[in-house]
Enzyme design. Structure first.
Site, PDB file in Angstrom:
ATOM      1  N   GLN A  68       0.848   5.918   2.298  1.00  0.00           N
ATOM      2  CA  GLN A  68      -0.012   5.574   1.168  1.00  0.00           C
ATOM      3  C   GLN A  68      -1.229   6.487   1.091  1.00  0.00           C
ATOM      4  O   GLN A  68      -2.145   6.249   0.307  1.00  0.00           O
ATOM      5  CB  GLN A  68      -0.458   4.114   1.285  1.00  0.00           C
ATOM      6  N   HIS A 131      -2.649   1.613   3.964  1.00  0.00           N
ATOM      7  CA  HIS A 131      -3.874   0.809   3.773  1.00  0.00           C
ATOM      8  C   HIS A 131      -5.150   1.633   3.930  1.00  0.00           C
ATOM      9  O   HIS A 131      -6.046   1.296   4.695  1.00  0.00           O
ATOM     10  CB  HIS A 131      -3.886  -0.386   4.734  1.00  0.00           C
TER      11      HIS A 131
END
Length: 218
Positions: A68, A131
């Site tokens: 991510q 995250h």
């Protein structure tokens, strides 16, 4: 091309402005027209009001574009019209494959960024790919808020000596405000404004009330 779709608030008209972007992640409207757009792979581009897409702007910091991670938020400084300063958040590479959320400001030029300054780094960097957060919000007192994720290390979000899973508040140049809640507390990072967050990917002030709202992915 445009099309009309139904919503709970009535019909909405959707118009395609630009095509060909690779994983666009954030948009900042420019006062002179058009937009700045981040691509998570590491490019920052201008998109014109006519849909034209620029070449990647020079000077963007190196990012970790996996999982991510990558180039994340872009925001204009409150005094952008005078300073031409923008803010970028991104997954910053470290030694040995480690990475962490970081934030930089720079002056927006015609073809790239000048005077790029990294003013915040999430510590410690970790061997994880998810995250990172991350969004910016500005209050009317000269502060910038930076949201971050827990990097999938859930206990770290509750530990005040680490910056994972924290919302931080800084002066616009990266200094720590004296009235942050944990300033002077042993074992706590003074940058912290709030803690216990999972993966903060939404952040905005309500212009009617001045309250800061934060949303978490997942």
């Amino acid at each position: 091309p445009a099309r009309t779709v139904a919503s709970e608030q009535g019909e909405a008209r959707l118009t395609v402005l630009a095509r060909g972007l690779s994983h666009p992640w954030a948009v900042a409207p420019l006062p002179e027209g058009g937009f700045l757009v981040t691509e998570r792979g590491g490019n920052l581009r201008r998109v014109g009001a006519d849909g034209s897409v620029s070449a990647p702007l020079a000077g963007v910091p190196a990012v970790v574009a996996r999982g991510q991670g990558g180039l994340l938020d872009v925001a204009l400084a409150p005094d952008f019209a005078q300073s031409r300063r923008i803010y970028l958040s991104y997954a910053e590479p470290g030694d040995g494959g480690l990475s962490g959320t970081a934030a930089a400001y720079a002056t927006l030029g015609d073809a790239g960024l000048d005077d790029v300054t990294v003013f915040y780094r999430q510590e410690p960097k970790l061997n994880a790919e998810n995250h990172y957060g991350s969004r910016f919000a500005f209050d009317s007192q000269g502060h910038v808020f930076i949201s971050q994720g827990d990097r999938t290390e859930r206990p770290f979000a509750q530990q005040l000596d680490r910056l994972q899973g924290k919302l931080v508040r800084l002066d616009l140049d990266g200094g720590v405000p004296d009235d942050n809640p944990f300033v002077g507390q042993a074992g706590a990072r003074p940058e912290i404004w709030s803690y216990g967050h999972r993966n903060s990917q939404g952040l905005a002030f309500d212009p009617r009330t001045g309250k800061l709202w934060e949303s978490e992915h997942g």
